[in-house]
Design a protein around this motif. Structure first.
Motif, PDB file in Angstrom:
ATOM      1  N   LEU A 275      41.794  -6.226  -2.883  1.00 57.08           N
ATOM      2  CA  LEU A 275      42.157  -4.815  -2.763  1.00 57.08           C
ATOM      3  C   LEU A 275      40.904  -3.949  -2.661  1.00 57.08           C
ATOM      4  CD1 LEU A 275      45.112  -4.723  -5.307  1.00 57.08           C
ATOM      5  CD2 LEU A 275      45.273  -4.174  -2.885  1.00 57.08           C
ATOM      6  N   ALA A 276      39.924  -4.251  -3.499  1.00 59.54           N
ATOM      7  CA  ALA A 276      38.662  -3.499  -3.452  1.00 59.54           C
ATOM      8  C   ALA A 276      38.023  -3.643  -2.071  1.00 59.54           C
ATOM      9  CB  ALA A 276      37.710  -3.998  -4.542  1.00 59.54           C
ATOM     10  N   ASP A 277      37.992  -4.873  -1.555  1.00 64.66           N
ATOM     11  CA  ASP A 277      37.396  -5.130  -0.229  1.00 64.66           C
ATOM     12  C   ASP A 277      38.189  -4.452   0.887  1.00 64.66           C
ATOM     13  OD1 ASP A 277      35.494  -6.667  -1.482  1.00 64.66           O
ATOM     14  OD2 ASP A 277      36.370  -8.593  -0.903  1.00 64.66           O
ATOM     15  N   GLY A 278      39.521  -4.545   0.794  1.00 64.00           N
ATOM     16  CA  GLY A 278      40.384  -3.977   1.831  1.00 64.00           C
ATOM     17  C   GLY A 278      40.231  -2.464   1.945  1.00 64.00           C
ATOM     18  N   PHE A 279      40.231  -1.786   0.803  1.00 63.57           N
ATOM     19  CA  PHE A 279      40.113  -0.329   0.829  1.00 63.57           C
ATOM     20  C   PHE A 279      38.687   0.113   1.166  1.00 63.57           C
ATOM     21  CE2 PHE A 279      44.023  -0.561  -1.867  1.00 63.57           C
ATOM     22  CZ  PHE A 279      44.860   0.076  -0.947  1.00 63.57           C
ATOM     23  N   LYS A 280      37.724  -0.694   0.787  1.00 65.24           N
ATOM     24  CA  LYS A 280      36.336  -0.393   1.147  1.00 65.24           C
ATOM     25  C   LYS A 280      36.163  -0.490   2.669  1.00 65.24           C
ATOM     26  CE  LYS A 280      31.589  -1.710  -0.027  1.00 65.24           C
ATOM     27  NZ  LYS A 280      30.748  -2.656  -0.764  1.00 65.24           N
ATOM     28  N   ALA A 281      36.758  -1.519   3.249  1.00 62.85           N
ATOM     29  CA  ALA A 281      36.690  -1.702   4.705  1.00 62.85           C
ATOM     30  C   ALA A 281      37.402  -0.557   5.422  1.00 62.85           C
ATOM     31  CB  ALA A 281      37.321  -3.036   5.101  1.00 62.85           C
ATOM     32  N   ARG A 282      38.522  -0.141   4.846  1.00 64.70           N
ATOM     33  CA  ARG A 282      39.274   0.975   5.436  1.00 64.70           C
ATOM     34  C   ARG A 282      38.416   2.247   5.430  1.00 64.70           C
ATOM     35  NH1 ARG A 282      41.371   1.792   8.891  1.00 64.70           N
ATOM     36  NH2 ARG A 282      42.976   3.258   9.388  1.00 64.70           N
ATOM     37  N   ALA A 283      37.748   2.480   4.296  1.00 65.77           N
ATOM     38  CA  ALA A 283      36.875   3.653   4.177  1.00 65.77           C
ATOM     39  C   ALA A 283      35.730   3.573   5.186  1.00 65.77           C
ATOM     40  CB  ALA A 283      36.327   3.760   2.750  1.00 65.77           C
ATOM     41  N   ALA A 284      35.146   2.378   5.319  1.00 67.78           N
ATOM     42  CA  ALA A 284      34.017   2.187   6.235  1.00 67.78           C
ATOM     43  C   ALA A 284      34.447   2.420   7.690  1.00 67.78           C
ATOM     44  CB  ALA A 284      33.440   0.782   6.078  1.00 67.78           C
ATOM     45  N   THR A 285      35.658   1.976   8.033  1.00 66.90           N
ATOM     46  CA  THR A 285      36.169   2.180   9.387  1.00 66.90           C
ATOM     47  C   THR A 285      36.311   3.671   9.696  1.00 66.90           C
ATOM     48  OG1 THR A 285      37.354   0.071   9.434  1.00 66.90           O
ATOM     49  CG2 THR A 285      38.150   1.774  10.920  1.00 66.90           C
ATOM     50  N   LEU A 286      36.919   4.393   8.760  1.00 73.35           N
ATOM     51  CA  LEU A 286      37.101   5.838   8.950  1.00 73.35           C
ATOM     52  C   LEU A 286      35.762   6.557   8.996  1.00 73.35           C
ATOM     53  CD1 LEU A 286      40.026   7.297   6.806  1.00 73.35           C
ATOM     54  CD2 LEU A 286      39.710   7.416   9.271  1.00 73.35           C
TER      55      LEU A 286
ATOM     56  N   LYS B 221      36.047   9.478   1.104  1.00 75.23           N
ATOM     57  CA  LYS B 221      35.641   9.578  -0.300  1.00 75.23           C
ATOM     58  C   LYS B 221      36.727   9.026  -1.227  1.00 75.23           C
ATOM     59  CE  LYS B 221      35.120  13.412  -3.183  1.00 75.23           C
ATOM     60  NZ  LYS B 221      34.879  14.858  -3.292  1.00 75.23           N
ATOM     61  N   LYS B 222      37.974   9.371  -0.922  1.00 73.33           N
ATOM     62  CA  LYS B 222      39.073   8.945  -1.797  1.00 73.33           C
ATOM     63  C   LYS B 222      39.381   7.454  -1.656  1.00 73.33           C
ATOM     64  CE  LYS B 222      40.757  13.400  -2.833  1.00 73.33           C
ATOM     65  NZ  LYS B 222      41.154  14.653  -2.243  1.00 73.33           N
ATOM     66  N   LEU B 223      39.266   6.939  -0.433  1.00 73.07           N
ATOM     67  CA  LEU B 223      39.456   5.494  -0.232  1.00 73.07           C
ATOM     68  C   LEU B 223      38.347   4.706  -0.932  1.00 73.07           C
ATOM     69  CD1 LEU B 223      40.524   5.472   3.521  1.00 73.07           C
ATOM     70  CD2 LEU B 223      41.815   4.375   1.678  1.00 73.07           C
ATOM     71  N   THR B 224      37.121   5.226  -0.890  1.00 71.53           N
ATOM     72  CA  THR B 224      35.990   4.576  -1.547  1.00 71.53           C
ATOM     73  C   THR B 224      36.193   4.545  -3.062  1.00 71.53           C
ATOM     74  OG1 THR B 224      34.514   5.323   0.220  1.00 71.53           O
ATOM     75  CG2 THR B 224      33.467   4.614  -1.822  1.00 71.53           C
ATOM     76  N   ALA B 225      36.706   5.652  -3.604  1.00 72.88           N
ATOM     77  CA  ALA B 225      36.964   5.725  -5.046  1.00 72.88           C
ATOM     78  C   ALA B 225      38.063   4.739  -5.451  1.00 72.88           C
ATOM     79  CB  ALA B 225      37.359   7.155  -5.433  1.00 72.88           C
ATOM     80  N   LEU B 226      39.066   4.591  -4.583  1.00 75.98           N
ATOM     81  CA  LEU B 226      40.153   3.645  -4.860  1.00 75.98           C
ATOM     82  C   LEU B 226      39.622   2.216  -4.863  1.00 75.98           C
ATOM     83  CD1 LEU B 226      43.210   3.502  -5.383  1.00 75.98           C
ATOM     84  CD2 LEU B 226      43.540   3.301  -2.921  1.00 75.98           C
ATOM     85  N   SER B 227      38.758   1.914  -3.910  1.00 76.49           N
ATOM     86  CA  SER B 227      38.129   0.598  -3.849  1.00 76.49           C
ATOM     87  C   SER B 227      37.342   0.314  -5.138  1.00 76.49           C
ATOM     88  CB  SER B 227      37.192   0.523  -2.639  1.00 76.49           C
ATOM     89  OG  SER B 227      36.374  -0.625  -2.706  1.00 76.49           O
ATOM     90  N   ALA B 228      36.592   1.313  -5.587  1.00 72.43           N
ATOM     91  CA  ALA B 228      35.790   1.156  -6.812  1.00 72.43           C
ATOM     92  C   ALA B 228      36.688   0.937  -8.031  1.00 72.43           C
ATOM     93  CB  ALA B 228      34.912   2.388  -7.018  1.00 72.43           C
ATOM     94  N   ALA B 229      37.841   1.593  -8.035  1.00 63.83           N
ATOM     95  CA  ALA B 229      38.776   1.445  -9.159  1.00 63.83           C
ATOM     96  C   ALA B 229      39.312   0.014  -9.222  1.00 63.83           C
ATOM     97  CB  ALA B 229      39.922   2.441  -9.017  1.00 63.83           C
ATOM     98  N   TYR B 230      39.584  -0.575  -8.052  1.00 63.07           N
ATOM     99  CA  TYR B 230      40.060  -1.964  -8.033  1.00 63.07           C
ATOM    100  C   TYR B 230      38.941  -2.936  -8.415  1.00 63.07           C
ATOM    101  CZ  TYR B 230      44.707  -0.974  -6.327  1.00 63.07           C
ATOM    102  OH  TYR B 230      46.010  -0.544  -6.234  1.00 63.07           O
ATOM    103  N   ALA B 231      37.718  -2.616  -8.042  1.00 65.40           N
ATOM    104  CA  ALA B 231      36.585  -3.456  -8.445  1.00 65.40           C
ATOM    105  C   ALA B 231      36.441  -3.436  -9.968  1.00 65.40           C
ATOM    106  CB  ALA B 231      35.304  -2.943  -7.781  1.00 65.40           C
ATOM    107  N   ASP B 232      36.698  -2.272 -10.552  1.00 68.97           N
ATOM    108  CA  ASP B 232      36.644  -2.142 -12.010  1.00 68.97           C
ATOM    109  C   ASP B 232      37.750  -2.970 -12.674  1.00 68.97           C
ATOM    110  OD1 ASP B 232      35.771  -0.810 -14.568  1.00 68.97           O
ATOM    111  OD2 ASP B 232      37.808  -0.009 -14.456  1.00 68.97           O
ATOM    112  N   LEU B 233      38.941  -2.970 -12.065  1.00 70.35           N
ATOM    113  CA  LEU B 233      40.049  -3.775 -12.605  1.00 70.35           C
ATOM    114  C   LEU B 233      39.699  -5.262 -12.552  1.00 70.35           C
ATOM    115  CD1 LEU B 233      43.220  -2.000 -11.173  1.00 70.35           C
ATOM    116  CD2 LEU B 233      42.586  -2.207 -13.571  1.00 70.35           C
TER     117      LEU B 233
END
Length: 203
Positions: free
Chosen positions: A85-96, A117-129
């Protein structure tokens, strides 16, 4: 205890469709979007199926993990899913981010950066989980169950971030942007894989 975690995640499986960048599968009007917008939409939509597969697969794994399975197995599955999930949302943020602002859209750069910014924060939250689940004590069933319970509470907090992510994407995906992405194969295919997109009921 892991049931609580799965329950906390269940909303995400539906909401993830709104994170695809395809808020509508139908288009109205005959005039096509301008070529620059088409190119922008293509750059946003092309990598989407692979990103979405990773995200959907992770939600699937989390929902199917044995509720009271061996702690080690549960930990392993959850850890991998959170990483995906962290990787997926990070990739989504990078694409945008790489696509830049949608051309000719008022306030487009600000809307695009807000979504990134918000997708990156979501990715970081999953990395924390992931970090949290990796730190759980698998040798003691009671401690592990308690840790999972805490994790599910934390998960609910993470899921509230979806609201702001979805709002940011919807702000970005209005008018010409929405029409352009709805015509891209990568976006159409992905939105078709989720049967209940929050805003695709009426195109």
């Amino acid at each position: 205890m892991n049931k609580k975690l799965a329950a906390a995640l269940s909303g995400g499986a539906v909401l993830v469709v709104a994170l695809t960048g395809c808020t509508s599968s139908g288009s109205s009007g005959d005039k096509g979007p301008d070529p620059k917008m088409v190119a922008w939409a293509k750059s946003v939509c092309q990598p989407l199926p692979a990103q979405q597969a990773k995200i959907s697969g992770a939600y699937d794994a989390l929902s199917k993990v044995a509720k009271d399975g061996p702690p080690k197995d549960v930990q392993q599955t959850d850890s991998q899913a959170f990483q995906d999930l962290a990787d997926g949302f990070k990739a989504r943020a990078a694409t945008l981010d790489g696509a830049g602002a949608p051309p000719g859209v008022a306030g487009g750069a600000q809307k695009q950066q807000d979504a990134v910014k918000k997708l990156t924060a979501l990715s970081a939250a999953y990395a924390d989980l992931k970090k949290r689940v990796d730190g759980l004590d698998t040798k003691d069933q009671t401690k592990f169950a308690s840790g999972l319970s805490d994790l599910s509470d934390r998960m609910k907090v993470v899921l509230t971030q979806y609201d702001s992510v979805i709002t940011a994407l919807k702000n970005l995906e209005k008018g010409d942007v929405n029409e352009a992405v709805a015509k891209q194969a990568g976006c159409t295919k992905t939105s078709g894989s989720g049967s209940a997109s929050p805003s695709s009921a009426n195109g």
